[in-house]
Design a protein around this motif. Structure first.
Motif, PDB file in Angstrom:
ATOM      1  N   MET A   1     -52.215 -27.538  20.306  1.00 32.71           N
ATOM      2  CA  MET A   1     -52.670 -26.513  21.227  1.00 32.71           C
ATOM      3  C   MET A   1     -53.817 -25.747  20.592  1.00 32.71           C
ATOM      4  O   MET A   1     -53.761 -25.406  19.414  1.00 32.71           O
ATOM      5  N   ALA A   2     -54.864 -25.482  21.394  1.00 27.78           N
ATOM      6  CA  ALA A   2     -56.049 -24.785  20.888  1.00 27.78           C
ATOM      7  C   ALA A   2     -56.358 -23.585  21.765  1.00 27.78           C
ATOM      8  O   ALA A   2     -56.030 -23.565  22.960  1.00 27.78           O
ATOM      9  N   LEU A   3     -57.001 -22.606  21.166  1.00 26.53           N
ATOM     10  CA  LEU A   3     -57.458 -21.422  21.887  1.00 26.53           C
ATOM     11  C   LEU A   3     -58.900 -21.150  21.487  1.00 26.53           C
ATOM     12  O   LEU A   3     -59.244 -21.193  20.302  1.00 26.53           O
ATOM     13  N   VAL A   4     -59.750 -20.858  22.486  1.00 25.25           N
ATOM     14  CA  VAL A   4     -61.156 -20.553  22.242  1.00 25.25           C
ATOM     15  C   VAL A   4     -61.485 -19.240  22.926  1.00 25.25           C
ATOM     16  O   VAL A   4     -61.210 -19.069  24.122  1.00 25.25           O
ATOM     17  N   THR A   5     -62.072 -18.308  22.201  1.00 27.40           N
ATOM     18  CA  THR A   5     -62.491 -17.040  22.804  1.00 27.40           C
ATOM     19  C   THR A   5     -63.953 -17.125  23.238  1.00 27.40           C
ATOM     20  O   THR A   5     -64.714 -17.966  22.764  1.00 27.40           O
ATOM     21  N   GLY A   6     -64.324 -16.234  24.162  1.00 30.46           N
ATOM     22  CA  GLY A   6     -65.701 -16.239  24.670  1.00 30.46           C
ATOM     23  C   GLY A   6     -66.073 -17.581  25.252  1.00 30.46           C
ATOM     24  O   GLY A   6     -67.156 -18.113  24.979  1.00 30.46           O
ATOM     25  N   ALA A   7     -65.197 -18.141  26.083  1.00 32.06           N
ATOM     26  CA  ALA A   7     -65.294 -19.565  26.417  1.00 32.06           C
ATOM     27  C   ALA A   7     -65.630 -19.861  27.868  1.00 32.06           C
ATOM     28  O   ALA A   7     -65.540 -21.019  28.278  1.00 32.06           O
ATOM     29  N   ASN A   8     -66.027 -18.860  28.653  1.00 32.29           N
ATOM     30  CA  ASN A   8     -66.297 -19.157  30.063  1.00 32.29           C
ATOM     31  C   ASN A   8     -67.731 -19.617  30.308  1.00 32.29           C
ATOM     32  O   ASN A   8     -68.107 -19.916  31.443  1.00 32.29           O
ATOM     33  N   GLN A   9     -68.549 -19.700  29.246  1.00 31.43           N
ATOM     34  CA  GLN A   9     -69.926 -20.169  29.400  1.00 31.43           C
ATOM     35  C   GLN A   9     -70.466 -20.620  28.050  1.00 31.43           C
ATOM     36  O   GLN A   9     -69.856 -20.410  27.010  1.00 31.43           O
ATOM     37  N   GLY A  10     -71.643 -21.238  28.077  1.00 31.88           N
ATOM     38  CA  GLY A  10     -72.369 -21.560  26.861  1.00 31.88           C
ATOM     39  C   GLY A  10     -71.597 -22.396  25.861  1.00 31.88           C
ATOM     40  O   GLY A  10     -70.872 -23.333  26.216  1.00 31.88           O
ATOM     41  N   LEU A  11     -71.744 -22.052  24.594  1.00 29.98           N
ATOM     42  CA  LEU A  11     -71.126 -22.825  23.521  1.00 29.98           C
ATOM     43  C   LEU A  11     -69.611 -22.859  23.649  1.00 29.98           C
ATOM     44  O   LEU A  11     -68.988 -23.912  23.480  1.00 29.98           O
ATOM     45  N   GLY A  12     -68.993 -21.713  23.930  1.00 29.03           N
ATOM     46  CA  GLY A  12     -67.541 -21.679  24.023  1.00 29.03           C
ATOM     47  C   GLY A  12     -66.999 -22.622  25.080  1.00 29.03           C
ATOM     48  O   GLY A  12     -65.998 -23.318  24.858  1.00 29.03           O
ATOM     49  N   LEU A  13     -67.660 -22.659  26.223  1.00 30.54           N
ATOM     50  CA  LEU A  13     -67.235 -23.559  27.299  1.00 30.54           C
ATOM     51  C   LEU A  13     -67.368 -25.011  26.872  1.00 30.54           C
ATOM     52  O   LEU A  13     -66.489 -25.840  27.137  1.00 30.54           O
TER      53      LEU A  13
END
Length: 262
Positions: A1-13
């Motif tokens: 399982m992974a979690l990414v913050t700031g992920a709704n656009q750009g690099l995070g997405l």
């Protein structure tokens, strides 16, 4: 399982999209619930939307508790949330939001989600090549020395820096003109501090290089050499899932090369 913050656009997405091909469940997070939901809706079904504003301590701790209940342990955390800077605003107008997101947000994530990592889990802090002590004058370097400082110490240093910028004292105290430099140094220092006690977990800062995003474009007249978010994400995801060299632990890594701390 992974979690990414700031992920709704750009690099995070892009990182979420690539992780979703190799990880069972990926949490796509960001501060705006609607944007997070829209971003996740067009990705594979193993991508789960969760609102998370890293500037709100209660958001961070509450999500950590929920994920602990669901999964007990995490495999991967990518701390990618970053405040967007504008050339039209002064440093004094932007520094508090920058530090609250980039620096205090990073240490909040480490404190809340670090204990949830599996013994062989991975925690990555997305930073930049500015995150080296070489970018600071000698008299400021000891304040970020990961051999001595704690996360609490780093928070204090960064809040002192905010006060110095807002009161016009930063230059007198030797701080660089560009507020992104101390912020990135602080992020890398946080990764180094956490790596000291990670006990088998892989912790590192990662520099994706210049990426063509809405946040980057106002600062560069020529973006022809910039990577797309998907290109830049490949390096981040490789550190998250592939075999890694032990020498990368606690370091700032760009394209599989260490950017020296000192």
């Amino acid at each position: 399982m992974a979690l990414v913050t700031g992920a709704n656009q750009g690099l995070g997405l892009a990182v979420v999209e690539q992780l979703s091909a190799v990880v069972d469940t990926v949490y796509l997070t960001g501060r705006d619930a609607d944007r997070v939901a829209r971003a996740a809706a067009v990705l594979p079904k193993n991508v789960v939307a969760e609102r998370l504003d890293v500037t709100r301590p209660s958001d961070v701790t509450n999500l950590a508790c929920r994920l602990a209940d669901r999964h007990e342990q995490l495999d991967i955390v990518v701390s990618n949330a970053a405040a967007r800077l504008s050339p039209q605003l002064s440093s004094a107008d932007q520094v508090r939001g920058l530090v609250d997101t980039n620096n205090l947000g990073t240490t909040r994530m480490i404190r809340a989600f670090g204990p949830l990592l599996r013994p062989d889990g991975r925690f990555l802090v997305v930073a930049s090549s500015f995150g080296s002590l070489r970018r600071l004058p000698n008299q400021l370097r000891d304040r970020f020395d990961a051999r001595a400082v704690t996360l609490d110490d780093l928070d204090t240093v960064m809040l002192d820096y905010v006060d110095a910028v807002e009161t016009g004292q930063a230059a007198v105290r030797g701080w660089p003109d560009w507020i992104n430099v101390p912020s990135k140094v602080g992020q890398v220092a946080a990764a180094r501090v956490y790596a000291r006690s990670a006990a088998g977990r892989f912790v590192a800062a990662v520099c994706p290089g210049l990426v063509d995003t809405e946040a980057s474009r106002p600062w560069f007249a020529d973006m022809s050499a910039a990577q797309t978010p998907m290109q830049a994400a490949a390096d981040v995801v490789a550190l998250a899932v592939d075999a890694v060299e032990p020498r990368f632990a606690g370091e700032l890594v760009q394209h599989r090369r260490v950017i020296p701390w000192r």
